[in-house]
Design an enzyme around this catalytic site. Structure first.
Site, PDB file in Angstrom:
ATOM      1  N   TYR A 131       0.821  -1.212   0.000  1.00 41.61           N
ATOM      2  CA  TYR A 131       0.000   0.000   0.000  1.00 41.61           C
ATOM      3  C   TYR A 131       0.857   1.265   0.000  1.00 41.61           C
ATOM      4  O   TYR A 131       0.393   2.328  -0.391  1.00 41.61           O
ATOM      5  CB  TYR A 131      -0.903   0.050   1.241  1.00 41.61           C
ATOM      6  CG  TYR A 131      -2.152  -0.784   1.192  1.00 41.61           C
ATOM      7  CD1 TYR A 131      -2.128  -2.105   0.784  1.00 41.61           C
ATOM      8  CD2 TYR A 131      -3.374  -0.247   1.582  1.00 41.61           C
ATOM      9  CE1 TYR A 131      -3.274  -2.877   0.768  1.00 41.61           C
ATOM     10  CE2 TYR A 131      -4.529  -1.004   1.570  1.00 41.61           C
ATOM     11  CZ  TYR A 131      -4.475  -2.317   1.168  1.00 41.61           C
ATOM     12  OH  TYR A 131      -5.624  -3.062   1.158  1.00 41.61           O
ATOM     13  N   LYS A 180       4.158 -15.603   1.932  1.00 34.93           N
ATOM     14  CA  LYS A 180       4.156 -16.134   0.556  1.00 34.93           C
ATOM     15  C   LYS A 180       5.612 -16.329   0.133  1.00 34.93           C
ATOM     16  O   LYS A 180       6.051 -15.839  -0.916  1.00 34.93           O
ATOM     17  CB  LYS A 180       3.379 -15.168  -0.364  1.00 34.93           C
ATOM     18  CG  LYS A 180       3.130 -15.672  -1.769  1.00 34.93           C
ATOM     19  CD  LYS A 180       2.258 -16.919  -1.834  1.00 34.93           C
ATOM     20  CE  LYS A 180       2.275 -17.488  -3.257  1.00 34.93           C
ATOM     21  NZ  LYS A 180       1.615 -18.821  -3.333  1.00 34.93           N
ATOM     22  N   ASP A 211      -2.101 -18.481   0.502  1.00 34.08           N
ATOM     23  CA  ASP A 211      -3.145 -19.108  -0.327  1.00 34.08           C
ATOM     24  C   ASP A 211      -3.774 -20.281   0.408  1.00 34.08           C
ATOM     25  O   ASP A 211      -5.001 -20.429   0.467  1.00 34.08           O
ATOM     26  CB  ASP A 211      -2.611 -19.492  -1.716  1.00 34.08           C
ATOM     27  CG  ASP A 211      -1.278 -20.223  -1.686  1.00 34.08           C
ATOM     28  OD1 ASP A 211      -0.643 -20.327  -0.623  1.00 34.08           O
ATOM     29  OD2 ASP A 211      -0.861 -20.704  -2.769  1.00 34.08           O
ATOM     30  N   ASP A 235      -5.809  -7.503   4.519  1.00 33.89           N
ATOM     31  CA  ASP A 235      -7.031  -6.916   3.964  1.00 33.89           C
ATOM     32  C   ASP A 235      -7.908  -8.007   3.369  1.00 33.89           C
ATOM     33  O   ASP A 235      -9.105  -8.100   3.647  1.00 33.89           O
ATOM     34  CB  ASP A 235      -6.659  -5.884   2.890  1.00 33.89           C
ATOM     35  CG  ASP A 235      -7.889  -5.303   2.216  1.00 33.89           C
ATOM     36  OD1 ASP A 235      -8.828  -4.924   2.943  1.00 33.89           O
ATOM     37  OD2 ASP A 235      -7.918  -5.259   0.971  1.00 33.89           O
ATOM     38  N   ASP A 239     -11.689 -10.018   5.076  1.00 35.50           N
ATOM     39  CA  ASP A 239     -13.025 -10.070   4.462  1.00 35.50           C
ATOM     40  C   ASP A 239     -13.614 -11.480   4.547  1.00 35.50           C
ATOM     41  O   ASP A 239     -14.826 -11.650   4.637  1.00 35.50           O
ATOM     42  CB  ASP A 239     -12.993  -9.627   2.988  1.00 35.50           C
ATOM     43  CG  ASP A 239     -13.351  -8.154   2.829  1.00 35.50           C
ATOM     44  OD1 ASP A 239     -12.922  -7.350   3.674  1.00 35.50           O
ATOM     45  OD2 ASP A 239     -14.069  -7.818   1.864  1.00 35.50           O
TER      46      ASP A 239
END
Ligand code: IPM
Ligand code: MN
Length: 345
Positions: A131, A180, A211, A235, A239
């Site tokens: 970001y 990752k 993942d 982020d 969700d």
């Protein structure tokens, strides 16, 4: 006797942000009367309305209002302002608790037996990573291109690791670390977190490829306790928390800096499709405000609010996003606020 006094910087933003913040403040004023503390509010503009008025999504005047306050209550914005606000006060810790509610267990698309007792704390790094890394658009012989860079200093990973480890220590002692490293080996989250974890012999650190972690959150959510993730992965994963509890409208968050000053915001967006219709669910913002009260040490007020919350949901009252069976009672934002006021009297 001295009563505690608090000043809240209120940044409603846009869309349903305005309604859910107003609803939450009404409830907060009532709980303040009940528990004998005083609340003052100071409003600031952020996002599109700030841009229209001041030519900036996060104007200096808003920053000043925030810096004088004991906490910032935020609604939602569609473009601009929020990242600047997070960066300005170095709110690097983003806490997103996800807990399933017995009375809403049918609201999730997942099967009940996978959901009961789910209680996860997402700890998301909030002021670095992709970001905030170098970004831009350019042009070369292949045409136009764009880029955003995922960059972390080791100390940034270590300081958020420490917060997550502290959280795990106070909870069930399991810290899952999203990474990752099979594709992004220069961001060695596992190694850095394990270094900090040396001082936490009672916490089990479980590194997990992000993942796979996304899949495990769906097939075995009861496994998790604290999940640590960088800005982007956090982020996306949080969700999924909305899917577990049945509506993203229920989830709140606290974003804190080193000295414990905080920004409190629901994790949902502006929802322009229902904005201004008295349909929005204010519970995500209320949950955020409850985290603010907790941070201030007003734990009894939090308990009263939690009690009211549990009663109201157990009695079958549902805002639009949660209503799907006709044995429940559909309520507007305002009606839900009234129910809280009655419960708190
Ligand atoms: C969130 C939001 C923001 C984010 C957007 C609005 C920039 O999705 O708080 O989860 O990605 O951090
Ligand atoms: Mn998000």
């Amino acid at each position: 006797m001295m009563t505690n006094q608090y000043l809240i910087a209120v940044l409603p933003g846009e869309g349903i942000g305005i309604e859910v913040v107003q609803a939450t403040l009404t409830i907060l004023h009532q709980v303040a009367v009940k528990h004998d503390f005083q609340l003052q509010v100071d409003y600031g503009e952020i996002g599109q309305t700030a841009f229209d008025q001041y030519g900036s999504y996060f104007p200096e005047i808003t920053a000043q209002i925030c810096s004088k306050a004991d906490g910032i209550l935020f609604g939602a914005v569609s473009t601009g302002g929020l990242l600047e606000l997070r960066k300005k006060f170095d709110f690097f810790v983003n806490l997103r608790p996800v807990k399933t509610f017995p009375s809403l267990i049918n609201n999730s698309s997942l099967k009940k037996n996978y959901l009961s007792g789910v209680d996860i704390l997402f700890v998301r790094e909030l002021v670095s990573g992709i970001y905030f890394g170098a970004s831009g658009r350019g042009e070369d012989e292949q045409g136009h291109y764009g880029y955003h860079t995922m960059q972390y200093h080791d100390w940034q990973i270590k300081r958020i690791a420490q917060v997550a480890l502290d959280g795990a220590l106070k909870r069930r002692g399991l810290l899952t670390v999203a990474h990752k490293e099979n594709a992004l080996p220069h961001l060695p989250w596992t190694k850095l977190v394990l270094e900090v974890a040396q001082a936490y012999p009672d916490v089990t650190v479980e590194p997990m490829l992000v993942d796979n972690l996304a899949m495990q959150l769906v097939i075995n959510p009861q496994h998790f306790d604290v999940i640590l993730a960088g800005n982007l992965f956090g982020d996306i994963l949080s969700d999924l928390g909305g899917a577990l509890v049945g509506s993203i409208g229920l989830l709140g968050s606290a974003s804190l800096n080193e000295v414990g000053f905080g920004l409190y915001e629901p994790i949902h967006g502006t929802a322009p499709d229902i904005a201004g219709k008295n349909q929005a669910n204010p519970l995500g913002t209320l949950a955020s405000a409850m985290m603010m009260l907790e941070q201030w040490g007003e734990g009894d007020a939090v308990k009263s609010l939690q009690q009211a919350w549990d009663n109201i949901l157990a009695q079958g009252y549902r805002t639009h996003d949660l209503y799907f069976q006709n044995q429940e009672t559909l309520v507007t934002t305002q009606e839900l606020v009234e129910l809280f006021l009655n419960n708190l009297r």
